[in-house]
Write a protein that holds these residues in place. Structure first.
Motif, mmCIF file in Angstrom:
data_model
loop_
_atom_site.group_PDB
_atom_site.id
_atom_site.type_symbol
_atom_site.label_atom_id
_atom_site.label_comp_id
_atom_site.label_asym_id
_atom_site.label_seq_id
_atom_site.Cartn_x
_atom_site.Cartn_y
_atom_site.Cartn_z
ATOM 1 N N UNK A 53 78.330 65.630 5.043
ATOM 2 C CA UNK A 53 77.147 65.541 5.927
ATOM 3 C C UNK A 53 75.856 65.518 5.112
ATOM 4 N N UNK A 54 75.810 66.307 4.027
ATOM 5 C CA UNK A 54 74.618 66.303 3.167
ATOM 6 C C UNK A 54 74.454 64.922 2.534
ATOM 7 N N UNK A 55 75.561 64.376 2.023
ATOM 8 C CA UNK A 55 75.492 63.051 1.386
ATOM 9 C C UNK A 55 75.097 61.979 2.401
ATOM 10 N N UNK B 38 69.809 72.069 3.894
ATOM 11 C CA UNK B 38 69.370 72.926 5.001
ATOM 12 C C UNK B 38 69.366 72.190 6.341
ATOM 13 N N UNK B 39 69.071 70.900 6.310
ATOM 14 C CA UNK B 39 68.871 70.168 7.571
ATOM 15 C C UNK B 39 70.121 69.452 8.064
ATOM 16 N N UNK B 40 71.212 69.484 7.287
ATOM 17 C CA UNK B 40 72.410 68.729 7.735
ATOM 18 C C UNK B 40 72.858 69.260 9.102
ATOM 19 N N UNK B 41 73.390 68.375 9.945
ATOM 20 C CA UNK B 41 73.586 68.735 11.356
ATOM 21 C C UNK B 41 74.718 69.721 11.644
ATOM 22 N N UNK B 42 75.524 70.076 10.644
ATOM 23 C CA UNK B 42 76.643 70.979 10.916
ATOM 24 C C UNK B 42 76.253 72.442 11.031
ATOM 25 N N UNK B 43 75.062 72.792 10.567
ATOM 26 C CA UNK B 43 74.648 74.204 10.659
ATOM 27 C C UNK B 43 74.324 74.503 12.121
ATOM 28 N N UNK C 229 65.759 71.533 13.468
ATOM 29 C CA UNK C 229 66.169 70.970 12.184
ATOM 30 C C UNK C 229 66.399 69.459 12.290
ATOM 31 N N UNK C 230 66.919 69.014 13.435
ATOM 32 C CA UNK C 230 67.123 67.563 13.623
ATOM 33 C C UNK C 230 65.775 66.840 13.600
ATOM 34 N N UNK D 279 88.351 72.356 3.075
ATOM 35 C CA UNK D 279 88.003 71.325 4.063
ATOM 36 C C UNK D 279 86.623 71.516 4.695
ATOM 37 N N UNK D 280 86.220 72.773 4.980
ATOM 38 C CA UNK D 280 84.892 72.984 5.592
ATOM 39 C C UNK D 280 83.785 72.618 4.621
ATOM 40 N N UNK D 281 83.996 72.998 3.374
ATOM 41 C CA UNK D 281 82.995 72.677 2.348
ATOM 42 C C UNK D 281 82.891 71.162 2.182
ATOM 43 N N UNK D 282 84.030 70.500 2.153
ATOM 44 C CA UNK D 282 84.023 69.044 1.994
ATOM 45 C C UNK D 282 83.253 68.395 3.146
ATOM 46 N N UNK D 283 83.472 68.901 4.360
ATOM 47 C CA UNK D 283 82.773 68.325 5.514
ATOM 48 C C UNK D 283 81.261 68.525 5.373
#
Ligand SMILES: [Fe+2]
Length: 180
Positions: free
Chosen positions: A24-26, A123-128, A135-136, A16-20
Motif C-alpha cells: 500500500x505504501x509503494x 503514515x497516510x497509506x489507507x490500511x491504517x 488521512x485520505x 503477510x500483514x507487513x507485506x500488505x
C-alpha cells in the motif's frame, strides 16, 4: 513514462500483514510520483524506498540490534537503521535512498524528496484504521502541496508521540523545529 517495478530484496523478512502494508505504501508512492510527473529516476527511488523501508521489520530483535549496533533506540525503531546498514553492506550507493529508509520512523532534517514522501506515505497509506477520512484527504493533497502535507504529517506524528508519553527523539525534535 513507466518506471521499473521494484520488489522486496531476497533477504526480506516480512509477514503477510507487513507485506500488505508495504504494497500500500509503494502504491501510494507510485500514484503520487505519476501525478507529480517525477523524473523516472526519482520516481523509481521513491518506489524502492517504499518497498525497502520495512523489509526486515519482522526479523528477530537480536538480529535488528546486531545490524544497527550504533542505535540505542527502542526496538520498534531499529528496523530503519538495520535496513539502511544492510543496503550499504549489499553495495547500495544511493545516499538519498539510504537516508530515507534509515530515518523513516524518526524523521530527519536533511531529507530530500524521497525521505519526505516515504514518511508521508507510511503514515497516510489507507490500511491504517485511525482518521481514515482526514488521512485520505492529506494523501490526495500530497501531489499538489507536498511540503504542506509533510509538515502536517510531522506535526501529527509529534503530537501522537507526546500524547503517548514516548520520548521525542532529538532528530524528530530537530525536524519539527525546522518546520515551525
Ligand atoms: Fe512502514
Amino acid at each position: 513514462m513507466l518506471v521499473a517495478a521494484p520488489a522486496l530484496p531476497i533477504w526480506a523478512q516480512v509477514g503477510p500483514k507487513r507485506l500488505a502494508h508495504i504494497q500500500r505504501v509503494a502504491a501510494l508512492l507510485e500514484s503520487w510520483g505519476a501525478a507529480m510527473s517525477l523524473p523516472p529516476a526519482e520516481h523509481e527511488r521513491w518506489l524502492r524506498a517504499g518497498w525497502l523501508h520495512d523489509s526486515i521489520k519482522d526479523a528477530p530483535t537480536g538480529e535488528l540490534r546486531s545490524l544497527a549496533p550504533e542505535c540505542d533506540w527502542d526496538e520498534e525503531l531499529l528496523h530503519g537503521p538495520a535496513v539502511a546498514n544492510k543496503l550499504l553492506a549489499e553495495g547500495e550507493r544511493d545516499p538519498e535512498l539510504v537516508m530515507a529508509v534509515r530515518w523513516h520512523s524518526v524523521g530527519c532534517v536533511g531529507w530530500r524528496s524521497t525521505g519526505k514522501a516515504l514518511y508521508c506515505a507510511d503514515y497516510l497509506e489507507p490500511g491504517r484504521s485511525f482518521d481514515r477520512e482526514g488521512r485520505a484527504a492529506l494523501a490526495e493533497r500530497f501531489p499538489k502541496e507536498p511540503d504542506a502535507v509533510f509538515r502536517e504529517v510531522v506535526m501529527r506524528r509529534v503530537e501522537w508521540t507526546e500524547r503517548s508519553g514516548w520520548p521525542l527523539l532529538e532528530p524528530t525534535r530537530e525536524l519539527w523545529n525546522s518546520l515551525r
